[in-house]
Scaffold this active site. Structure first.
Site, mmCIF file in Angstrom:
data_model
loop_
_atom_site.group_PDB
_atom_site.id
_atom_site.type_symbol
_atom_site.label_atom_id
_atom_site.label_comp_id
_atom_site.label_asym_id
_atom_site.label_seq_id
_atom_site.Cartn_x
_atom_site.Cartn_y
_atom_site.Cartn_z
ATOM 1 C CB SER A 29 93.643 12.760 -28.905
ATOM 2 O OG SER A 29 94.108 14.077 -28.714
ATOM 3 C CB THR A 162 58.827 -6.583 -56.935
ATOM 4 O OG1 THR A 162 57.928 -7.589 -57.400
ATOM 5 C CG2 THR A 162 58.793 -5.402 -57.887
ATOM 6 C CG HIS A 163 57.899 -9.023 -53.283
ATOM 7 N ND1 HIS A 163 57.426 -8.666 -52.038
ATOM 8 C CD2 HIS A 163 57.156 -8.335 -54.179
ATOM 9 C CE1 HIS A 163 56.419 -7.816 -52.176
ATOM 10 N NE2 HIS A 163 56.242 -7.591 -53.467
ATOM 11 C CB SER A 284 89.242 -19.266 -53.088
ATOM 12 O OG SER A 284 89.446 -20.340 -52.188
ATOM 13 C CE LYS A 290 84.093 -18.853 -54.945
ATOM 14 N NZ LYS A 290 83.702 -18.884 -53.579
ATOM 15 C CG ASN A 292 85.576 -15.250 -53.926
ATOM 16 O OD1 ASN A 292 84.700 -15.960 -54.418
ATOM 17 N ND2 ASN A 292 86.555 -15.727 -53.181
ATOM 18 C CD GLU A 297 82.039 -11.134 -50.755
ATOM 19 O OE1 GLU A 297 81.604 -12.121 -50.174
ATOM 20 O OE2 GLU A 297 83.110 -11.161 -51.407
ATOM 21 C CE1 TYR A 324 85.692 19.590 -26.247
ATOM 22 C CE2 TYR A 324 86.376 19.283 -23.969
ATOM 23 C CZ TYR A 324 86.470 18.948 -25.305
ATOM 24 O OH TYR A 324 87.333 17.957 -25.689
ATOM 25 C CD GLN A 329 90.421 13.403 -26.926
ATOM 26 O OE1 GLN A 329 90.774 14.484 -26.492
ATOM 27 N NE2 GLN A 329 91.015 12.277 -26.560
ATOM 28 C CE LYS A 332 89.113 15.207 -31.847
ATOM 29 N NZ LYS A 332 87.855 15.917 -31.492
HETATM 30 N N1 ARG Z 1 91.316 16.872 -27.795
HETATM 31 C C1 ARG Z 1 90.104 17.503 -27.394
HETATM 32 C C2 ARG Z 1 88.967 17.167 -28.374
HETATM 33 O O1 ARG Z 1 89.220 16.548 -29.315
HETATM 34 C C3 ARG Z 1 90.259 18.971 -27.326
HETATM 35 C C4 ARG Z 1 90.926 19.325 -26.090
HETATM 36 C C5 ARG Z 1 90.018 19.921 -25.152
HETATM 37 N N2 ARG Z 1 90.474 19.554 -23.879
HETATM 38 C C6 ARG Z 1 90.079 20.154 -22.768
HETATM 39 N N3 ARG Z 1 90.577 19.708 -21.664
HETATM 40 N N4 ARG Z 1 89.219 21.108 -22.777
HETATM 41 O O2 ARG Z 1 87.832 17.489 -28.152
#
Ligand code: ARG
Length: 467
Positions: A29, A162-163, A284, A290, A292, A297, A324, A329, A332
């Site tokens: 990650s 409206t509409h 364009s 053009k 734009n 958008e 957990y 993960q 993120k």
């Molecule tokens: N990279 C993991 C996360 O973003 C955290 C690591 C936890 N890993 C684990 N084997 N307990 O959630």
């Protein structure tokens, strides 16, 4: 190698071989969690101090760790700190880097009493805290721009719809402020989120809590939190706060997207009410003429993606057992994507608004077309004592007559008016202008110039209070 920790990971001794390349590739990650380095360093420093306090690390080692963390932080800022190919995640990478620099004695001691599970839950909250504050300041700029453009618009009128059909004239200022209020609510949503986010999961360990007597409250305080999670299972595995933050991001996207849609339509050739500035529009590759509205958008497009980020995370969360799970993960990338999207959109959008030209003449010309003053005439009849149902019918007949003869309301003769209803006396012509129409909407929140000035003042006060 069996019996040892894997390179760049925080585990390995019980395995007879290292991870397969496919396992490694899926698990890795660092390509997205690298932005959490500053939070990991801050927490590791607070953690080292707490380990020192409780006698797990000598004062000298605390100093050594602290100096190395500052140096790593500087390298990160300079862009020279990069993960190794073998690093599993930001946590593993930073332990490897620390051990490279100060040795395994001090560098390998810092994992005591914590887990990546409580760390990552904490770092995501720290990241969201900073991001919410940054987004808030960008949003305040956007709302401020709408407020100042409304001030410039003065008493200029435009067609209200409206509409998507022409409905009644409104002040351009009233319209611009209408797009600012949702942003004010979004800013208060960010504030509400920040208050709920202010609880640290640090010290929850892998799931059951820390077992070596560290004071989680001291570490949380050092990280700027006002409280520690009351339940380590909850603290390490809850991501409702991420979903809440993604909702606020998606809502900001949707609010901007509604304005974007208006700008796209109102700057089109057929309307021509809004004029795009050269610096905030694109051309364009084929059609030389053009210009734009790409900012609008892309805002509309990215708002769809931000809704996806929210719904995707909620789908990930819905069937997760406590505590957990690695699925977490997956919080993120959508989180970073929504923050990155708004960080790009908001300054561009603010610039677009600040430089948008207003064709006041075209707006004024169309403000009363489509029989947009019909309601005003009905209101006058009501003020003369007619029931609204009857007034609605009288004016409906007047509109039908106009349509039949290709006339505007004001072009109907006194005789024809009287033939429809004796109450349609010539004095009703007083209301037959956009200016008269808006002036009549003097109720609270209405489009009368005095009300709009009051509204602008209220908005200004709200924005000052939020800033
Ligand atoms: N990279 C993991 C996360 O973003 C955290 C690591 C936890 N890993 C684990 N084997 N307990 O959630």
């Amino acid at each position: 190698m069996a019996g040892e920790t894997n390179d760049g990971a925080l585990w390995g001794a019980r395995f007879r071989q290292g991870p397969s390349p496919a396992m490694q590739a899926l698990s890795q990650s660092t390509h997205f969690d690298w932005r959490l380095v500053p939070y990991d360093l801050a927490a590791t420093l607070a953690h080292a101090r707490e380990l020192g306090d409780k006698g797990f690390l000598s004062a000298g080692d605390v100093e050594l760790v602290s100096a190395a963390l500052s140096e790593i932080g500087r390298d990160y800022e300079a862009g020279t700190l990069v993960p190794a190919e073998s690093d599993e995640d930001v946590h593993g990478a930073l332990e490897r880097i620390l051990i490279d620099r100060i040795g395994v004695e001090a560098g390998g001691a810092l994992r005591a009493g914590r887990s990546r599970n409580d760390q990552i839950a904490t770092f995501v909250k720290l990241y969201m805290r900073d991001s919410a504050k940054h987004l808030k300041s960008l949003l305040l700029d956007t709302a401020d721009t709408l407020l100042s453009r409304a001030g410039e618009a003065g008493d200029a009128v435009m067609p209200g719809r409206t509409h998507y059909q022409l409905a009644q004239p409104v002040l351009l200022a009233h319209y611009l402020l209408a797009h600012a209020w949702p942003l004010v609510r979004d800013i208060t949503r960010l504030d509400d989120f920040l208050a709920r986010n202010d609880v640290s999961p640090y010290g929850g360990g892998a799931l059951a809590g820390g077992g070596i007597g560290l004071d989680a409250a001291a570490i949380s305080k050092a990280l700027g939190f006002s409280a520690v999670s009351q339940n380590s299972l909850d603290g390490t595995s809850a991501r409702d706060g991420v979903a809440e933050f993604l909702y606020v991001c998606a809502q900001i996207g949707v609010d901007l997207s509604r304005l974007a849609e208006d700008i796209i339509i109102l700057s089109s050739g057929e309307c021509g009410y809004f004029l795009l500035d050269d610096a905030y529009s694109t051309g364009s590759s084929m059609m030389p003429q053009k210009k734009n509205p790409d900012i609008a958008e892309l805002t509309r497009g990215k708002s769809g993606r931000m809704i996806g980020n929210l719904t995707g995370l909620m789908a990930t969360l819905k069937a997760l057992p406590l505590a957990y799970n690695r699925d977490l993960q997956e919080d993120k990338e959508p989180l970073f994507d929504s923050v990155d999207s708004l960080t790009l959109i908001l300054p561009a959008f603010t610039g677009l608004l600040a430089t948008l030209g207003f064709n006041l003449e075209a707006m004024a010309k169309n403000a009363t077309t489509g029989f947009a003053l019909a309601t005003d005439i009905a209101d006058v009849l009501v003020q003369k004592g007619m029931p609204f149902r009857t007034a609605h019918e009288v004016v409906g007949k007047l509109v039908a007559l106009c349509e039949e003869r290709g006339l505007d309301l004001a072009e109907v003769s006194d005789e024809d008016l009287a033939a429809i209803s004796p109450q349609l006396t010539p004095d009703i012509r007083q209301v037959m202008s956009a200016e008269a129409s808006v002036a009549r909407k003097a109720g609270i929140g209405g489009t009368a110039p005095d009300r709009v000035s009051e509204q602008a003042k209220a908005l200004q006060e709200a924005l000052e209070a939020l800033r």
